[in-house]
Design a protein around this motif. Structure first.
Motif, PDB file in Angstrom:
ATOM      1  N   ALA A  34     -41.867   4.272 -47.407  1.00  0.00           N
ATOM      2  CA  ALA A  34     -42.411   4.149 -48.760  1.00  0.00           C
ATOM      3  C   ALA A  34     -41.808   2.932 -49.461  1.00  0.00           C
ATOM      4  N   ALA A  35     -40.501   2.742 -49.305  1.00  0.00           N
ATOM      5  CA  ALA A  35     -39.833   1.591 -49.933  1.00  0.00           C
ATOM      6  C   ALA A  35     -40.358   0.275 -49.365  1.00  0.00           C
ATOM      7  N   ILE A  36     -40.638   0.246 -48.069  1.00  0.00           N
ATOM      8  CA  ILE A  36     -41.168  -0.970 -47.440  1.00  0.00           C
ATOM      9  C   ILE A  36     -42.539  -1.308 -48.022  1.00  0.00           C
ATOM     10  N   MET A  37     -43.399  -0.294 -48.190  1.00  0.00           N
ATOM     11  CA  MET A  37     -44.732  -0.539 -48.738  1.00  0.00           C
ATOM     12  C   MET A  37     -44.661  -1.046 -50.173  1.00  0.00           C
ATOM     13  N   ILE A  38     -43.697  -0.546 -50.930  1.00  0.00           N
ATOM     14  CA  ILE A  38     -43.568  -0.934 -52.333  1.00  0.00           C
ATOM     15  C   ILE A  38     -42.909  -2.298 -52.485  1.00  0.00           C
ATOM     16  N   SER A  39     -41.812  -2.526 -51.756  1.00  0.00           N
ATOM     17  CA  SER A  39     -40.992  -3.724 -52.003  1.00  0.00           C
ATOM     18  C   SER A  39     -41.318  -4.911 -51.116  1.00  0.00           C
ATOM     19  N   GLN A  40     -41.980  -4.688 -49.986  1.00  0.00           N
ATOM     20  CA  GLN A  40     -42.308  -5.755 -49.037  1.00  0.00           C
ATOM     21  C   GLN A  40     -41.086  -6.637 -48.742  1.00  0.00           C
ATOM     22  N   PRO A  41     -40.083  -6.085 -48.041  1.00  0.00           N
ATOM     23  CA  PRO A  41     -38.829  -6.814 -47.798  1.00  0.00           C
ATOM     24  C   PRO A  41     -38.993  -7.935 -46.766  1.00  0.00           C
ATOM     25  N   ASP A  42     -37.978  -8.790 -46.698  1.00  0.00           N
ATOM     26  CA  ASP A  42     -37.949  -9.861 -45.697  1.00  0.00           C
ATOM     27  C   ASP A  42     -37.375  -9.373 -44.377  1.00  0.00           C
ATOM     28  N   ARG A  65     -48.027  -2.106 -38.712  1.00  0.00           N
ATOM     29  CA  ARG A  65     -48.492  -2.442 -40.068  1.00  0.00           C
ATOM     30  C   ARG A  65     -48.048  -3.836 -40.515  1.00  0.00           C
ATOM     31  N   TYR A  66     -46.809  -4.213 -40.173  1.00  0.00           N
ATOM     32  CA  TYR A  66     -46.228  -5.497 -40.577  1.00  0.00           C
ATOM     33  C   TYR A  66     -45.638  -6.186 -39.345  1.00  0.00           C
ATOM     34  N   PRO A  67     -46.459  -6.715 -38.470  1.00  0.00           N
ATOM     35  CA  PRO A  67     -45.966  -7.225 -37.185  1.00  0.00           C
ATOM     36  C   PRO A  67     -44.956  -8.369 -37.279  1.00  0.00           C
ATOM     37  N   LEU A  68     -44.905  -9.063 -38.388  1.00  0.00           N
ATOM     38  CA  LEU A  68     -43.955 -10.169 -38.514  1.00  0.00           C
ATOM     39  C   LEU A  68     -42.664  -9.774 -39.227  1.00  0.00           C
ATOM     40  N   LEU A  69     -42.548  -8.534 -39.672  1.00  0.00           N
ATOM     41  CA  LEU A  69     -41.361  -8.070 -40.386  1.00  0.00           C
ATOM     42  C   LEU A  69     -40.261  -7.711 -39.384  1.00  0.00           C
ATOM     43  N   PRO A  70     -39.137  -8.455 -39.414  1.00  0.00           N
ATOM     44  CA  PRO A  70     -38.074  -8.163 -38.451  1.00  0.00           C
ATOM     45  C   PRO A  70     -37.311  -6.883 -38.803  1.00  0.00           C
ATOM     46  N   GLN A 110     -29.209 -13.341 -41.658  1.00  0.00           N
ATOM     47  CA  GLN A 110     -29.450 -14.778 -41.789  1.00  0.00           C
ATOM     48  C   GLN A 110     -30.250 -15.322 -40.606  1.00  0.00           C
ATOM     49  N   ASP A 111     -29.938 -14.851 -39.403  1.00  0.00           N
ATOM     50  CA  ASP A 111     -30.692 -15.285 -38.221  1.00  0.00           C
ATOM     51  C   ASP A 111     -32.173 -14.964 -38.376  1.00  0.00           C
ATOM     52  N   GLN A 112     -32.492 -13.781 -38.884  1.00  0.00           N
ATOM     53  CA  GLN A 112     -33.894 -13.390 -39.057  1.00  0.00           C
ATOM     54  C   GLN A 112     -34.562 -14.186 -40.170  1.00  0.00           C
ATOM     55  N   LEU A 113     -33.852 -14.430 -41.255  1.00  0.00           N
ATOM     56  CA  LEU A 113     -34.420 -15.217 -42.349  1.00  0.00           C
ATOM     57  C   LEU A 113     -34.680 -16.650 -41.913  1.00  0.00           C
ATOM     58  N   ASN A 114     -33.796 -17.219 -41.085  1.00  0.00           N
ATOM     59  CA  ASN A 114     -34.000 -18.580 -40.576  1.00  0.00           C
ATOM     60  C   ASN A 114     -35.210 -18.637 -39.650  1.00  0.00           C
ATOM     61  N   ARG A 115     -35.404 -17.608 -38.812  1.00  0.00           N
ATOM     62  CA  ARG A 115     -36.584 -17.562 -37.937  1.00  0.00           C
ATOM     63  C   ARG A 115     -37.861 -17.516 -38.765  1.00  0.00           C
ATOM     64  N   GLU A 116     -37.815 -16.777 -39.865  1.00  0.00           N
ATOM     65  CA  GLU A 116     -38.988 -16.676 -40.731  1.00  0.00           C
ATOM     66  C   GLU A 116     -39.313 -18.036 -41.345  1.00  0.00           C
ATOM     67  N   ARG A 117     -38.287 -18.777 -41.758  1.00  0.00           N
ATOM     68  CA  ARG A 117     -38.524 -20.100 -42.351  1.00  0.00           C
ATOM     69  C   ARG A 117     -39.179 -21.039 -41.339  1.00  0.00           C
ATOM     70  N   VAL A 118     -38.734 -20.995 -40.091  1.00  0.00           N
ATOM     71  CA  VAL A 118     -39.325 -21.830 -39.046  1.00  0.00           C
ATOM     72  C   VAL A 118     -40.785 -21.433 -38.820  1.00  0.00           C
ATOM     73  N   ALA A 119     -41.066 -20.138 -38.794  1.00  0.00           N
ATOM     74  CA  ALA A 119     -42.435 -19.665 -38.582  1.00  0.00           C
ATOM     75  C   ALA A 119     -43.344 -20.093 -39.730  1.00  0.00           C
ATOM     76  N   VAL A 120     -42.853 -20.044 -40.953  1.00  0.00           N
ATOM     77  CA  VAL A 120     -43.663 -20.458 -42.103  1.00  0.00           C
ATOM     78  C   VAL A 120     -43.967 -21.949 -42.022  1.00  0.00           C
ATOM     79  N   THR A 121     -42.977 -22.747 -41.646  1.00  0.00           N
ATOM     80  CA  THR A 121     -43.187 -24.187 -41.502  1.00  0.00           C
ATOM     81  C   THR A 121     -44.243 -24.473 -40.442  1.00  0.00           C
TER      82      THR A 121
END
Length: 184
Positions: A34-42, A65-70, A110-121
């Motif tokens: 429920a928290a994931i659906m509401i807050s959409q975390p990184d 539901r969120y295939p890119l959410l680590p 931090q490792d997961q957040l950095n991977r996300e930044r690369v994917a967005v780029t």
């Protein structure tokens, strides 16, 4: 963060907040989803062993539901098979309890957040390429097709509609079926 052990959850939440993370915590899988659906975390941090909706069910739901959410799992695994099952389910990282160095959790996030930044780029690069090269975009569109109808028990879901699109997502928990329908 989804963790049923109160003391561990509160210690880790406190540490992460001191590291300037915005943290939502849940004491079981149902609250966590429920928290994931509401807050959409990184990033999601979850235990495996919880009453009700367990960590494996949480992982599977998130990846459908969120295939890119680590998802980072922190758990006291007693069997090697459970660790490998988690990795096959797609967890991004696995940390073993007890955690003695909280910095390991910070580094995993931090490792997961950095991977996300690369994917967005990379995604922005592809978007720009499609904007300027219309023949590639036209080719991709011509290759696309409507998804096949889905049958789920006695339900039959098609993607044909004259109104707003509806997406059906289901999570089976013991003898319960949790269905979430969202309109777009």
């Amino acid at each position: 963060m989804i963790e049923d052990e109160d003391v561990f959850r509160l210690k880790l939440v406190s540490y992460l907040r001191k590291q300037n993370y915005l943290v939502m915590d849940a004491k079981n899988g149902s609250e966590g989803l429920a928290a994931i659906m509401i807050s959409q975390p990184d990033v999601v941090i979850s235990d495996l062993h919880m009453p009700g909706v367990n960590g494996h069910q949480v992982i599977n739901y998130i990846h459908h539901r969120y295939p890119l959410l680590p998802v980072i799992v922190i758990s006291a695994v007693t069997q090697y098979e459970e660790l490998t099952q988690s990795l096959r389910e797609g967890v991004a990282d696995f940390l073993m309890k007890p955690i003695t160095q909280w910095q390991m959790v910070h580094q995993a996030i931090q490792d997961q957040l950095n991977r996300e930044r690369v994917a967005v780029t990379e995604l922005m690069h592809h978007r720009d390429m499609l904007r300027w090269n219309h023949s590639i975009a036209d080719h991709i569109i011509s290759m696309s097709h409507q998804p096949s109808p889905i049958s789920y028990n006695h339900w039959f879901v098609t993607h044909e509609t004259t109104s707003a699109n509806l997406y059906l997502n289901a999570l089976q928990s013991n003898d319960q079926l949790i269905v979430i329908v969202t309109g777009k």
